[in-house]
Scaffold this motif. Structure first.
Motif, mmCIF file in Angstrom:
data_model
loop_
_atom_site.group_PDB
_atom_site.id
_atom_site.type_symbol
_atom_site.label_atom_id
_atom_site.label_comp_id
_atom_site.label_asym_id
_atom_site.label_seq_id
_atom_site.Cartn_x
_atom_site.Cartn_y
_atom_site.Cartn_z
ATOM 1 N N SER A 93 3.542 -36.057 -7.977
ATOM 2 C CA SER A 93 4.693 -35.630 -8.784
ATOM 3 C C SER A 93 5.985 -36.209 -8.237
ATOM 4 C CB SER A 93 4.793 -34.103 -8.813
ATOM 5 O OG SER A 93 3.705 -33.532 -9.480
ATOM 6 N N ARG A 129 7.648 -27.996 -13.862
ATOM 7 C CA ARG A 129 6.374 -28.380 -13.248
ATOM 8 C C ARG A 129 6.338 -27.970 -11.778
ATOM 9 N NH1 ARG A 129 6.710 -34.066 -12.092
ATOM 10 N NH2 ARG A 129 7.827 -33.113 -10.368
ATOM 11 N N HIS A 136 -0.251 -36.833 -14.671
ATOM 12 C CA HIS A 136 0.260 -37.903 -13.815
ATOM 13 C C HIS A 136 -0.158 -39.283 -14.334
ATOM 14 C CE1 HIS A 136 1.518 -34.885 -11.019
ATOM 15 N NE2 HIS A 136 0.304 -34.584 -10.620
ATOM 16 N N GLU A 192 4.406 -35.819 -20.466
ATOM 17 C CA GLU A 192 4.538 -34.941 -19.294
ATOM 18 C C GLU A 192 4.803 -33.503 -19.725
ATOM 19 O OE1 GLU A 192 7.003 -36.104 -16.046
ATOM 20 O OE2 GLU A 192 6.185 -38.139 -15.992
ATOM 21 N N TRP A 211 10.426 -31.609 -14.951
ATOM 22 C CA TRP A 211 10.058 -31.703 -13.537
ATOM 23 C C TRP A 211 10.333 -30.397 -12.804
ATOM 24 C CZ3 TRP A 211 13.033 -36.923 -12.820
ATOM 25 C CH2 TRP A 211 12.337 -37.948 -13.478
#
Length: 164
Positions: free
Chosen positions: A10, A92, A130, A54, A89
């Motif tokens: 990540s 996540r 990913h 994503e 992000w």
């Protein structure tokens, strides 16, 4: 795969996507929308698709109902796409922080964009999140090169060797 590896991938992916977004941010709208016979057809559409992938895979990993994919034809500015990536992000990272290595074997049910029901291990779903971006980053680098942008080095070991 374990959580430490997922977190490392990540971090690398965020860095690599940031490099691409920085290069794309220096382009004009005409360049962002120049047709290419690959990926989603233009650099802007491929950036939007990469972000959407994503975001959607994170939703699936979290067990949320998938929201519709974004309109890849929207004239989103690179800065706005960067903000969307950053929000995903953060979400996540919070999701990963709440997991244990044992969580990765948990079977997760999700529906794809066509409504088809699937089941997969959470670890495999995270890996897909990913890998989807990795695939499109190669296409984006190729488009940037063709548009005359300065070369970008995204190799994983290049990233690992960066000075502290």
């Amino acid at each position: 795969m374990n959580l430490a590896t997922s977190r490392q991938i990540s971090t690398y992916s965020d860095w690599a996507n940031t490099q691409i977004l920085a290069a794309a941010g220096a382009l004009t709208d005409v360049q962002l929308d120049q047709p290419f016979d690959m990926s989603r057809g233009t650099l802007r559409r491929t950036l939007l698709h990469t972000y959407a992938g994503e975001h959607v895979w994170l939703q699936r990993c979290q067990g949320h109902a998938e929201t519709p994919w974004i309109d890849e034809d929207e004239p989103a500015a690179v800065a706005a796409i960067r903000e969307r990536f950053a929000a995903t992000w953060r979400e996540r990272d919070a999701f990963l922080a709440a997991l244990t290595d044992g969580s990765l074997a948990r079977m997760q049910t999700y529906r794809d964009s066509y409504g088809t029901l699937f089941q997969a291990a959470l670890g495999d779903m995270l890996l897909q999140m990913h890998l989807h971006s990795t695939h499109h980053r190669a296409q984006l680098v190729n488009m940037l090169r063709r548009l005359g942008a300065p070369p970008i080095e995204l190799d994983y070991m290049y990233w690992r060797r960066q000075p502290s």
